[in-house]
Scaffold this active site. Structure first.
Site: not given
Ligand code: TTP
Ligand code: MG
Length: 406
Positions: A20, A114-115
């Protein structure tokens, strides 16, 4: 005697990675705008009803988080940098990262931009243990994209996903098979997939705040709350999960590559080779009536360093000319940064494929710059090449390049 479905059960020792990206959208913004270094960065809708998509870790210190109303984020962090999402750019980085994943295993299951889950069980002989693979993966992502990722390693998906979240950012958490119980038992119940904000307080009322408490309470106590999903949740709380990693449909991308007998230095020769690759990819796209949104170019140098460059278009295309223009631009940008690098392998690929019916694809490639004449030429060449074999006839630019070379 065991039934055949039991003997067919998943192998006990799979190696699963959950990868992730850290603060993904915000990290991309920092990458593209180094002046933001050290500042809180908040990405999301800036209108009056906008919400936060994500915030970098500097902004999270102020309490800003995903799904928060933007107005509240501004009050918490007035000196932050606020900006709307640039999805095309995030998709671009995402396909670059996924391309790196696929170097380690074909079993890549994307969950979002992103995952992803990676099953690396069969990759161990080639690339080392799952932990070594995770380290290599993280290093490669950082070197090639400038972004950091967090990785969880375990023998199933559920544990790997929990693990990747524990040491963010830039984390690597391994859950050994014999440590599952001590890993899970202190976890708060909200981390159990599917236990939402309605169920949580009802479990809390039973004195169940952690996985361990749920496991020990047993089915009869929690059935009034969890209903027919009781067994499912108890299994998860005990770390049992035998779902396989399902790789994406293989036709989500199309690519061709060539390894040269002798390394190539000359940019014109590289461009001529690139065009052959684009011709082949374009033909396959058109044959299946698809349009592609993202174009990527892959370059491996003499010392086996691999570079990938990709860009997305505002709309899909399957025109050789359009794909070539973009691929050429990507290769030239790389060349500028690597003027004297000898090239061992060149690849070109497309992803973000959209299916169109034959007529539609012919009528509308989704690309304003494509002239109808260009489409007719593509179609004519495809017909001739289908009849006479692979890439016998190519676009004039290739011929010109070839003549230049002789
Ligand atoms: P995430 O992997 O949940 O968050 P992140 O990568 O920003 O942070 P982390 O380091 O905790 O993993 O989500 C990936 C992307 O998806 C995030 O950058 C933006 C988008 N996203 C949204 O648009 N709305 C949301 O509510 C969430 C949770 C994520
Ligand atoms: Mg993330």
């Amino acid at each position: 005697m065991q039934s055949s479905s039991e003997t067919m059960k998943a192998p006990p020792h799979r190696s699963i990675l959950h990868v992730d990206m850290d603060a993904f959208y915000a990290s991309v913004e920092l990458l593209d705008n180094p002046a933001l270094a050290g500042k809180p960065v908040i990405v999301g809708g800036l209108g009056s009803r906008g919400v936060v998509a994500t915030a970098n870790y500097a902004a999270r210190k102020f309490g800003v988080h995903s799904a928060m109303p933007m107005g509240q984020a501004r009050r918490l962090c007035p000196h932050g940098h606020f900006q709307p999402p640039r999805m095309a750019r995030y998709r671009e980085l995402s396909s670059q990262v996924f391309e790196i994943f696929r170097r380690f295993t074909p079993l890549v299951e994307g969950l979002s931009l992103d995952e992803a889950f990676l099953d690396v069980s069969a990759s161990v002989r080639l690339f080392g243990t799952a932990i070594e693979i995770s380290t290599k993966l993280k290093t490669q992502i950082r070197l090639e994209t400038g972004l950091t990722a967090s990785v969880g390693v375990a023998h199933n998906k559920f544990l790997a996903k929990l693990a990747s979240d524990l040491q963010k950012p830039d984390g690597l958490v391994v859950v050994p098979v014999n440590r599952v119980t001590s890993f899970l038992d202190p976890m708060p119940i909200k981390r159990l997939w599917g236990v939402g904000p309605k169920t949580q307080p009802r479990l809390q009322a039973l004195g169940i705040l952690t996985f361990g408490q749920l496991r020990k309470a047993g089915a009869d106590i929690v059935r009034p709350v969890l209903g027919n999903r009781t067994e499912h949740f108890l299994k998860l709380a005990a770390g049992e999960d035998d779902r396989a990693v399902i790789a994406e449909h293989p036709d989500k991308s199309i690519s061709h590559e060539i390894t040269f007998d002798q390394d190539l230095f000359d940019t014109d020769e590289l461009l001529a080779e690139l065009q052959h690759l684009v011709e082949a990819v374009g033909q396959r796209l058109r044959a299946r009536h698809s349009l592609a949104v993202t174009v990527s170019v892959k370059i491996r140098d003499a010392s086996f360093r691999t570079f990938t460059r990709s860009r997305s278009m505002p709309a899909g295309s399957n025109s050789t000319m359009t794909l070539y223009r973009l691929a050429r631009a990507l290769l030239l940008v790389w060349r500028k940064e690597n003027l004297t690098t000898p090239v061992r392998l060149l690849g070109m690929g497309v992803s973000g494929l959209e299916h169109r019916f034959a007529n539609e694809a012919l009528m509308d490639s989704g690309d304003q710059a494509d002239l109808p004449a260009q489409q007719r030429l593509d179609k004519l060449l495809d017909t001739i090449n289908q009849r006479y074999g692979d890439a016998k006839i190519v676009h004039a630019m290739t011929l010109r390049r070839r003549r230049d070379r002789s």
